[in-house]
Design a protein around this motif. Structure first.
Motif, PDB file in Angstrom:
ATOM      1  N   GLY A  22       0.852  -1.191   0.000  1.00 23.71           N
ATOM      2  CA  GLY A  22       0.000   0.000   0.000  1.00 23.71           C
ATOM      3  C   GLY A  22       0.880   1.230   0.000  1.00 23.71           C
ATOM      4  N   ILE A  23       0.729   2.054  -1.035  1.00 28.64           N
ATOM      5  CA  ILE A  23       1.628   3.215  -1.166  1.00 28.64           C
ATOM      6  C   ILE A  23       0.822   4.513  -1.249  1.00 28.64           C
ATOM      7  CG2 ILE A  23       3.448   4.278  -2.536  1.00 28.64           C
ATOM      8  CD1 ILE A  23       4.313   1.722  -3.563  1.00 28.64           C
ATOM      9  N   SER A  24       1.291   5.501  -0.520  1.00 29.68           N
ATOM     10  CA  SER A  24       0.700   6.832  -0.655  1.00 29.68           C
ATOM     11  C   SER A  24       1.836   7.812  -0.895  1.00 29.68           C
ATOM     12  CB  SER A  24      -0.046   7.190   0.625  1.00 29.68           C
ATOM     13  OG  SER A  24      -0.255   8.572   0.697  1.00 29.68           O
ATOM     14  N   PHE A  25       1.733   8.544  -2.003  1.00 31.98           N
ATOM     15  CA  PHE A  25       2.798   9.495  -2.329  1.00 31.98           C
ATOM     16  C   PHE A  25       2.413  10.926  -2.002  1.00 31.98           C
ATOM     17  CE2 PHE A  25       4.577   5.972  -4.719  1.00 31.98           C
ATOM     18  CZ  PHE A  25       5.857   6.041  -4.191  1.00 31.98           C
ATOM     19  N   LEU A  54      -9.187  -0.954  -4.378  1.00 26.41           N
ATOM     20  CA  LEU A  54      -9.562  -2.228  -3.745  1.00 26.41           C
ATOM     21  C   LEU A  54      -9.843  -3.278  -4.813  1.00 26.41           C
ATOM     22  CD1 LEU A  54     -11.898  -1.143  -0.787  1.00 26.41           C
ATOM     23  CD2 LEU A  54      -9.542  -1.962  -0.674  1.00 26.41           C
ATOM     24  N   ASN A  55     -10.544  -2.857  -5.847  1.00 28.27           N
ATOM     25  CA  ASN A  55     -10.902  -3.788  -6.920  1.00 28.27           C
ATOM     26  C   ASN A  55      -9.646  -4.320  -7.620  1.00 28.27           C
ATOM     27  OD1 ASN A  55     -12.760  -5.168  -8.514  1.00 28.27           O
ATOM     28  ND2 ASN A  55     -12.583  -3.631 -10.134  1.00 28.27           N
ATOM     29  N   SER A  56      -8.710  -3.408  -7.897  1.00 24.10           N
ATOM     30  CA  SER A  56      -7.505  -3.847  -8.619  1.00 24.10           C
ATOM     31  C   SER A  56      -6.629  -4.739  -7.735  1.00 24.10           C
ATOM     32  CB  SER A  56      -6.714  -2.646  -9.150  1.00 24.10           C
ATOM     33  OG  SER A  56      -6.175  -1.951  -8.060  1.00 24.10           O
ATOM     34  N   SER A  57      -6.879  -4.704  -6.416  1.00 23.94           N
ATOM     35  CA  SER A  57      -6.124  -5.579  -5.512  1.00 23.94           C
ATOM     36  C   SER A  57      -6.902  -6.835  -5.175  1.00 23.94           C
ATOM     37  CB  SER A  57      -5.814  -4.837  -4.205  1.00 23.94           C
ATOM     38  OG  SER A  57      -5.150  -3.649  -4.477  1.00 23.94           O
ATOM     39  N   GLY A  58      -8.053  -7.022  -5.800  1.00 20.36           N
ATOM     40  CA  GLY A  58      -8.882  -8.199  -5.518  1.00 20.36           C
ATOM     41  C   GLY A  58      -9.463  -8.153  -4.106  1.00 20.36           C
ATOM     42  N   LYS A  59      -9.667  -6.932  -3.579  1.00 20.06           N
ATOM     43  CA  LYS A  59     -10.126  -6.799  -2.191  1.00 20.06           C
ATOM     44  C   LYS A  59     -11.379  -5.935  -2.086  1.00 20.06           C
ATOM     45  CE  LYS A  59      -5.558  -7.508  -0.200  1.00 20.06           C
ATOM     46  NZ  LYS A  59      -4.490  -7.010   0.642  1.00 20.06           N
ATOM     47  N   LEU A  60     -12.175  -5.912  -3.143  1.00 16.11           N
ATOM     48  CA  LEU A  60     -13.393  -5.102  -3.095  1.00 16.11           C
ATOM     49  C   LEU A  60     -14.495  -5.907  -2.407  1.00 16.11           C
ATOM     50  CD1 LEU A  60     -14.685  -2.412  -3.830  1.00 16.11           C
ATOM     51  CD2 LEU A  60     -15.312  -3.368  -6.044  1.00 16.11           C
ATOM     52  N   ASN A  61     -14.490  -5.853  -1.080  1.00 14.06           N
ATOM     53  CA  ASN A  61     -15.518  -6.561  -0.317  1.00 14.06           C
ATOM     54  C   ASN A  61     -15.871  -5.725   0.914  1.00 14.06           C
ATOM     55  OD1 ASN A  61     -13.567  -7.066   1.752  1.00 14.06           O
ATOM     56  ND2 ASN A  61     -12.783  -8.765   0.525  1.00 14.06           N
ATOM     57  N   ASP A  62     -16.883  -6.192   1.662  1.00 10.44           N
ATOM     58  CA  ASP A  62     -17.391  -5.375   2.777  1.00 10.44           C
ATOM     59  C   ASP A  62     -16.338  -5.126   3.860  1.00 10.44           C
ATOM     60  OD1 ASP A  62     -19.746  -5.035   1.541  1.00 10.44           O
ATOM     61  OD2 ASP A  62     -20.866  -6.529   2.701  1.00 10.44           O
ATOM     62  N   ARG A 101      -5.017  12.937   3.023  1.00  9.70           N
ATOM     63  CA  ARG A 101      -5.607  11.953   3.948  1.00  9.70           C
ATOM     64  C   ARG A 101      -6.359  10.878   3.163  1.00  9.70           C
ATOM     65  NH1 ARG A 101      -8.816  15.739   7.820  1.00  9.70           N
ATOM     66  NH2 ARG A 101      -8.124  17.423   6.467  1.00  9.70           N
ATOM     67  N   ALA A 102      -7.034  11.284   2.074  1.00  9.67           N
ATOM     68  CA  ALA A 102      -7.754  10.297   1.248  1.00  9.67           C
ATOM     69  C   ALA A 102      -6.769   9.317   0.620  1.00  9.67           C
ATOM     70  CB  ALA A 102      -8.555  11.011   0.168  1.00  9.67           C
ATOM     71  N   SER A 103      -5.594   9.823   0.278  1.00 11.08           N
ATOM     72  CA  SER A 103      -4.569   8.967  -0.322  1.00 11.08           C
ATOM     73  C   SER A 103      -4.060   7.931   0.702  1.00 11.08           C
ATOM     74  CB  SER A 103      -3.431   9.860  -0.833  1.00 11.08           C
ATOM     75  OG  SER A 103      -2.277   9.132  -1.018  1.00 11.08           O
ATOM     76  N   ILE A 104      -3.954   8.366   1.964  1.00  8.44           N
ATOM     77  CA  ILE A 104      -3.530   7.432   3.021  1.00  8.44           C
ATOM     78  C   ILE A 104      -4.605   6.363   3.225  1.00  8.44           C
ATOM     79  CG2 ILE A 104      -2.974   7.239   5.499  1.00  8.44           C
ATOM     80  CD1 ILE A 104      -1.762  10.111   5.252  1.00  8.44           C
ATOM     81  N   VAL A 105      -5.867   6.790   3.221  1.00  3.50           N
ATOM     82  CA  VAL A 105      -6.974   5.823   3.358  1.00  3.50           C
ATOM     83  C   VAL A 105      -6.922   4.821   2.199  1.00  3.50           C
ATOM     84  CG1 VAL A 105      -9.489   5.540   3.311  1.00  3.50           C
ATOM     85  CG2 VAL A 105      -8.468   7.421   4.627  1.00  3.50           C
ATOM     86  N   THR A 106      -6.705   5.319   1.005  1.00 10.21           N
ATOM     87  CA  THR A 106      -6.662   4.447  -0.182  1.00 10.21           C
ATOM     88  C   THR A 106      -5.547   3.407  -0.046  1.00 10.21           C
ATOM     89  OG1 THR A 106      -7.403   6.328  -1.487  1.00 10.21           O
ATOM     90  CG2 THR A 106      -6.553   4.461  -2.716  1.00 10.21           C
ATOM     91  N   ALA A 107      -4.385   3.852   0.437  1.00 12.06           N
ATOM     92  CA  ALA A 107      -3.245   2.928   0.575  1.00 12.06           C
ATOM     93  C   ALA A 107      -3.501   1.866   1.635  1.00 12.06           C
ATOM     94  CB  ALA A 107      -1.983   3.714   0.934  1.00 12.06           C
ATOM     95  N   LEU A 108      -4.198   2.265   2.711  1.00 13.98           N
ATOM     96  CA  LEU A 108      -4.341   1.350   3.859  1.00 13.98           C
ATOM     97  C   LEU A 108      -5.603   0.499   3.815  1.00 13.98           C
ATOM     98  CD1 LEU A 108      -3.103   3.649   6.779  1.00 13.98           C
ATOM     99  CD2 LEU A 108      -1.790   2.073   5.334  1.00 13.98           C
ATOM    100  N   ALA A 109      -6.596   0.908   3.006  1.00 11.72           N
ATOM    101  CA  ALA A 109      -7.882   0.195   2.989  1.00 11.72           C
ATOM    102  C   ALA A 109      -7.727  -1.250   2.527  1.00 11.72           C
ATOM    103  CB  ALA A 109      -8.882   0.930   2.115  1.00 11.72           C
ATOM    104  N   LYS A 110      -6.707  -1.515   1.739  1.00  6.91           N
ATOM    105  CA  LYS A 110      -6.539  -2.905   1.286  1.00  6.91           C
ATOM    106  C   LYS A 110      -5.781  -3.756   2.314  1.00  6.91           C
ATOM    107  CE  LYS A 110      -2.682  -1.966  -1.898  1.00  6.91           C
ATOM    108  NZ  LYS A 110      -2.137  -2.320  -3.206  1.00  6.91           N
ATOM    109  N   ASP A 111      -5.519  -3.144   3.485  1.00  5.11           N
ATOM    110  CA  ASP A 111      -4.853  -3.850   4.576  1.00  5.11           C
ATOM    111  C   ASP A 111      -3.580  -4.546   4.075  1.00  5.11           C
ATOM    112  OD1 ASP A 111      -4.541  -4.677   7.189  1.00  5.11           O
ATOM    113  OD2 ASP A 111      -5.654  -6.532   6.895  1.00  5.11           O
TER     114      ASP A 111
END
Ligand SMILES: Nc1ncnc2c1ncn2[C@@H]1O[C@H](COP(=O)(O)OP(=O)(O)OP(=O)(O)O)[C@@H](O)[C@H]1O
Length: 228
Positions: free
Chosen positions: A90-93, A112-120, A153-163
């Motif tokens: 997970g990268i945030s620049f 999430l989708n591109s990481s195969g992690k688009l789920n609840d 902050r949205a970029s950090i959320v994007t990087a971390l949401a895929k855990d």
């Protein structure tokens, strides 16, 4: 893929070519980034921090030397394995990359989708991170409709949401107010507890203070490193 990636850099050198001229942004970097530790890279502007993070994150192939993920060179992996590895990073620049026509939430879902992690589970994680960073009400907005700090902050959320197993954050607290910066520090401490491999570049003394390992760069070289 489980947590626990040890990333090792050996003689990592990155040169940029611009027309006739050439810049060596990183000179023979040797170092490692280990699970359950926060490794902070700091140094003046132009010292090679972003370049190092890109090379570690497999976004920039080194000119010389190698990056090893648990000993494996990502560029020698079959394409499918390289893609699987990148799903765990997970990268945030500093300059966040968003699709301008999509809302922040749609951008998060895209990653999430591109990481195969688009789920609840991952959607819930994204919402809880957005709440903690105070941007949950902005998720229906498009990138140009929010401020620089909010986009950061949205970029950090994007990087971390895929855990991800490997978290790479380039100057995550730049442009953030004190409260948001504190939240980022709190989240990084939690990620360390979870055993993530965490690489952060910064100018922020508070982030340097919580580091387990530091590398200080200057002119693309390691001036010193410390284990705290
Ligand atoms: N794409 C590029 N093409 C040419 N030179 C580049 C490129 N990207 C970075 N550089 C140069 O490489 C050097 C290191 O840049 P880098 O962005 O890694 O530094 P940094 O430490 O992250 O700086 P900052 O703190 O300002 O973000 C600088 O001299 C920069 O001008």
């Amino acid at each position: 893929m489980s947590d626990g990636w040890k990333i090792t850099c050996e003689g990592l050198t990155v040169r940029y070519k611009t027309g006739e001229s050439q810049t060596t942004a990183l000179h023979e970097f040797n170092g490692s980034f280990v699970p359950g530790k926060i490794t902070v890279v700091f140094g003046p502007s132009g010292s090679g921090k972003t370049t190092l993070l890109k090379a570690v994150g497999t976004l920039l192939k080194p000119t010389e030397g190698r990056v090893g993920y648990n000993g494996k060179n990502p560029y020698e992996l079959p394409k499918k394995e390289l893609l699987a590895l990148r799903r765990e990073i997970g990268i945030s620049f500093q300059q966040p990359v968003f699709v301008s026509q999509l809302t922040l939430w749609e951008n998060i879902e895209l990653v999430l989708n591109s990481s195969g992690k688009l789920n609840d589970d991952h959607r819930d994680l994204a919402v809880s991170l957005a709440k903690r960073l105070g941007i949950e009400k902005l998720l229906s907005k498009k990138p140009h409709e929010v401020s620089g700090g909010e986009l950061r902050r949205a970029s950090i959320v994007t990087a971390l949401a895929k855990d991800p197993s490997v978290v790479i954050l380039d100057e995550p607290t730049t442009y953030l107010d004190e409260e948001s910066s504190e939240r980022v520090v709190e989240i990084l401490r939690e990620l360390r507890e979870k055993g993530k491999t965490i690489v952060v570049s910064t100018h922020d003394p508070e982030l340097i203070r919580i580091a387990d390992v530091t590398y200080r760069l200057r002119y693309g070289r390691v001036l010193d490193s410390a284990v705290t």
